[in-house]
Design a protein around this motif. Structure first.
Motif, PDB file in Angstrom:
ATOM      1  N   ASN A 104       1.117   6.656  14.563  1.00  0.00           N
ATOM      2  CA  ASN A 104       1.747   7.546  15.541  1.00  0.00           C
ATOM      3  C   ASN A 104       3.192   7.152  15.836  1.00  0.00           C
ATOM      4  N   ASP A 105       3.475   5.867  15.709  1.00  0.00           N
ATOM      5  CA  ASP A 105       4.838   5.388  15.927  1.00  0.00           C
ATOM      6  C   ASP A 105       5.705   5.528  14.679  1.00  0.00           C
ATOM      7  N   ARG A 106       5.059   5.878  13.556  1.00  0.00           N
ATOM      8  CA  ARG A 106       5.751   6.058  12.272  1.00  0.00           C
ATOM      9  C   ARG A 106       6.511   4.807  11.861  1.00  0.00           C
ATOM     10  N   ARG A 107       5.845   3.683  12.019  1.00  0.00           N
ATOM     11  CA  ARG A 107       6.421   2.395  11.659  1.00  0.00           C
ATOM     12  C   ARG A 107       5.449   1.651  10.745  1.00  0.00           C
ATOM     13  N   LEU A 108       5.986   0.807   9.879  1.00  0.00           N
ATOM     14  CA  LEU A 108       5.146  -0.038   9.031  1.00  0.00           C
ATOM     15  C   LEU A 108       5.876  -1.327   8.716  1.00  0.00           C
ATOM     16  N   ARG A 109       5.084  -2.308   8.305  1.00  0.00           N
ATOM     17  CA  ARG A 109       5.667  -3.615   7.988  1.00  0.00           C
ATOM     18  C   ARG A 109       4.799  -4.330   6.965  1.00  0.00           C
ATOM     19  N   ILE A 110       5.452  -5.082   6.088  1.00  0.00           N
ATOM     20  CA  ILE A 110       4.763  -6.008   5.188  1.00  0.00           C
ATOM     21  C   ILE A 110       5.041  -7.414   5.691  1.00  0.00           C
ATOM     22  N   GLU A 111       3.993  -8.100   6.103  1.00  0.00           N
ATOM     23  CA  GLU A 111       4.088  -9.488   6.592  1.00  0.00           C
ATOM     24  C   GLU A 111       3.692 -10.413   5.449  1.00  0.00           C
ATOM     25  N   VAL A 112       4.496 -11.447   5.229  1.00  0.00           N
ATOM     26  CA  VAL A 112       4.317 -12.293   4.047  1.00  0.00           C
ATOM     27  C   VAL A 112       4.044 -13.737   4.468  1.00  0.00           C
ATOM     28  N   GLY A 113       3.027 -14.349   3.862  1.00  0.00           N
ATOM     29  CA  GLY A 113       2.718 -15.751   4.118  1.00  0.00           C
ATOM     30  C   GLY A 113       3.758 -16.681   3.522  1.00  0.00           C
ATOM     31  N   TYR A 114       3.775 -17.916   4.023  1.00  0.00           N
ATOM     32  CA  TYR A 114       4.774 -18.891   3.563  1.00  0.00           C
ATOM     33  C   TYR A 114       4.779 -19.037   2.037  1.00  0.00           C
ATOM     34  N   GLY A 115       3.582 -19.071   1.443  1.00  0.00           N
ATOM     35  CA  GLY A 115       3.491 -19.355   0.017  1.00  0.00           C
ATOM     36  C   GLY A 115       3.951 -18.231  -0.884  1.00  0.00           C
ATOM     37  N   LEU A 116       4.165 -17.038  -0.339  1.00  0.00           N
ATOM     38  CA  LEU A 116       4.610 -15.897  -1.147  1.00  0.00           C
ATOM     39  C   LEU A 116       6.037 -15.477  -0.841  1.00  0.00           C
ATOM     40  N   GLU A 117       6.698 -16.215   0.025  1.00  0.00           N
ATOM     41  CA  GLU A 117       8.050 -15.797   0.417  1.00  0.00           C
ATOM     42  C   GLU A 117       9.038 -15.860  -0.737  1.00  0.00           C
ATOM     43  N   GLY A 118       8.730 -16.668  -1.779  1.00  0.00           N
ATOM     44  CA  GLY A 118       9.611 -16.705  -2.946  1.00  0.00           C
ATOM     45  C   GLY A 118       9.456 -15.492  -3.833  1.00  0.00           C
ATOM     46  N   ALA A 119       8.304 -14.837  -3.790  1.00  0.00           N
ATOM     47  CA  ALA A 119       8.059 -13.642  -4.608  1.00  0.00           C
ATOM     48  C   ALA A 119       8.278 -12.371  -3.791  1.00  0.00           C
ATOM     49  N   LEU A 120       7.579 -12.280  -2.668  1.00  0.00           N
ATOM     50  CA  LEU A 120       7.740 -11.122  -1.777  1.00  0.00           C
ATOM     51  C   LEU A 120       8.843 -11.443  -0.766  1.00  0.00           C
ATOM     52  N   THR A 121      10.075 -11.450  -1.246  1.00  0.00           N
ATOM     53  CA  THR A 121      11.210 -11.740  -0.371  1.00  0.00           C
ATOM     54  C   THR A 121      11.410 -10.579   0.605  1.00  0.00           C
ATOM     55  N   ASP A 122      12.270 -10.792   1.575  1.00  0.00           N
ATOM     56  CA  ASP A 122      12.564  -9.724   2.531  1.00  0.00           C
ATOM     57  C   ASP A 122      13.125  -8.499   1.811  1.00  0.00           C
ATOM     58  N   ALA A 123      13.997  -8.738   0.831  1.00  0.00           N
ATOM     59  CA  ALA A 123      14.599  -7.618   0.096  1.00  0.00           C
ATOM     60  C   ALA A 123      13.551  -6.900  -0.763  1.00  0.00           C
ATOM     61  N   THR A 124      12.661  -7.666  -1.367  1.00  0.00           N
ATOM     62  CA  THR A 124      11.631  -7.070  -2.225  1.00  0.00           C
ATOM     63  C   THR A 124      10.657  -6.234  -1.409  1.00  0.00           C
ATOM     64  N   THR A 125      10.211  -6.775  -0.286  1.00  0.00           N
ATOM     65  CA  THR A 125       9.271  -6.014   0.542  1.00  0.00           C
ATOM     66  C   THR A 125       9.936  -4.778   1.130  1.00  0.00           C
ATOM     67  N   LYS A 126      11.232  -4.857   1.403  1.00  0.00           N
ATOM     68  CA  LYS A 126      11.949  -3.681   1.900  1.00  0.00           C
ATOM     69  C   LYS A 126      11.983  -2.594   0.831  1.00  0.00           C
ATOM     70  N   ARG A 127      12.186  -2.989  -0.430  1.00  0.00           N
ATOM     71  CA  ARG A 127      12.182  -2.000  -1.514  1.00  0.00           C
ATOM     72  C   ARG A 127      10.793  -1.392  -1.702  1.00  0.00           C
ATOM     73  N   ILE A 128       9.751  -2.193  -1.561  1.00  0.00           N
ATOM     74  CA  ILE A 128       8.391  -1.660  -1.686  1.00  0.00           C
ATOM     75  C   ILE A 128       8.155  -0.593  -0.619  1.00  0.00           C
TER      76      ILE A 128
END
Length: 296
Positions: A104-128
């Motif tokens: 209803n708020d039209r918001r979403l987020r990908i939260e990433v664990g410490y061990g995946l921050e090298g793969a699912l970077t902030d920029a990568t998750t933003k592109r996803i």
């Protein structure tokens, strides 16, 4: 003085009301938790199967949460609260990722664990979010957007070098079968009782044959090895043949037998079984706020 007290009281009431207004974290009942009814049962089953297959192969854990609203709470702290409560990802590997959708708020987020921050970077998750998920959300295809986002996350995590997942307990045997398992008291006690019953009803020889045969079939089913099954059947048959000698040599020991069976080992076994991981449980992973948010 009275004005100061009223101001303090009003501030405390405001803080209490704010605390009560925080949306509670839903329980983790599966890898996909939809509190809005947006996804069909088939959509959820398909996503669960995709995530379970990936988890068994890679070890990393992914979860999806869809809620109607956060009641004014920003999605970043809400998502982090969910991640900390669910503990997606393996303990000390911290290879969990969480997709949170506030419909209803039209918001979403990908939260990433410490061990995946090298793969699912902030920029990568933003592109996803921007390229895989929100275009489908804008057209009303929520199931397609969630599926596309999850599949993209899986493909990226697959390229990350992570510790191998532990095999299921029943696949950890290195030989044909685990001999120690045959001497587990929780297996031996029913075998002894059954063997004694067969001997009483059918006599020594026939009871030994029947008891050994039945135990062989049960052991074959449990261990999946004909060698283990025959071995277990021979033990049962020998017990039936010589159970009178065994019981006579241990007469007077029934008190210690009873004490052993009523000891702490039963509750200990039950405790470890219930605390094992399940399809709906997190693995103890930790999160530090990595990831990205978006809207549609």
């Amino acid at each position: 003085m009275n004005a100061a007290r009223v101001s303090i009281l009003a501030l405390l009431v405001f803080w209490a009301a704010s605390a009560l207004a925080v949306v509670a974290v839903p329980p983790l009942v599966g890898r996909v938790v939809d509190r809005t009814g947006t996804l069909s049962s088939g959509d959820i089953a398909s996503l669960n199967q995709t995530i379970r297959t990936f988890e068994a192969r890679k070890g990393s854990q992914i979860a999806v949460l869809i809620v109607p609203t956060t009641d004014g709470e920003a999605i970043e702290p809400f998502s982090l609260r969910v991640a900390e409560a669910w503990k997606i990802g393996r303990n000390k590997i911290d290879d969990g990722a969480l997709l949170v959708i506030v419909k209803n708020d039209r918001r979403l987020r990908i939260e990433v664990g410490y061990g995946l921050e090298g793969a699912l970077t902030d920029a990568t998750t933003k592109r996803i979010i921007d390229e895989e998920i929100t275009p489908k959300f804008k057209s009303g295809d929520f199931a397609g957007g969630v599926s596309a986002g999850v599949n993209k996350m899986i493909r990226i995590i697959d390229g990350e070098k992570l510790p191998e997942p532990e095999p299921p307990h029943w696949h950890q045997q290195t030989g044909l079968f685990d001999v120690d398992a045959l001497f587990n008291p929780f297996l031996l006690i029913p075998v002894f009782l059954f063997g004694g019953l067969m001997r009483t009803m059918l006599g020594r020889l026939v009871g030994a044959a029947v008891g050994g045969g039945v135990v062989t079939l049960i052991a074959w089913f449990l261990f999946g090895s004909i060698v283990a099954a025959i071995f277990a059947g021979l033990i049962a048959a020998l017990f039936v043949l010589f159970s009178d000698a065994i019981t006579s040599s241990t007469s007077g020991g029934s008190g210690s037998w009873s004490g052993g069976s009523s000891g702490g080992s039963w509750s200990s076994g039950g405790s470890s079984s219930s605390s094992g991981s399940s399809d709906s449980g997190g693995g103890g992973g930790s999160f530090g706020g990595g990831g990205a948010s978006g809207s549609w």
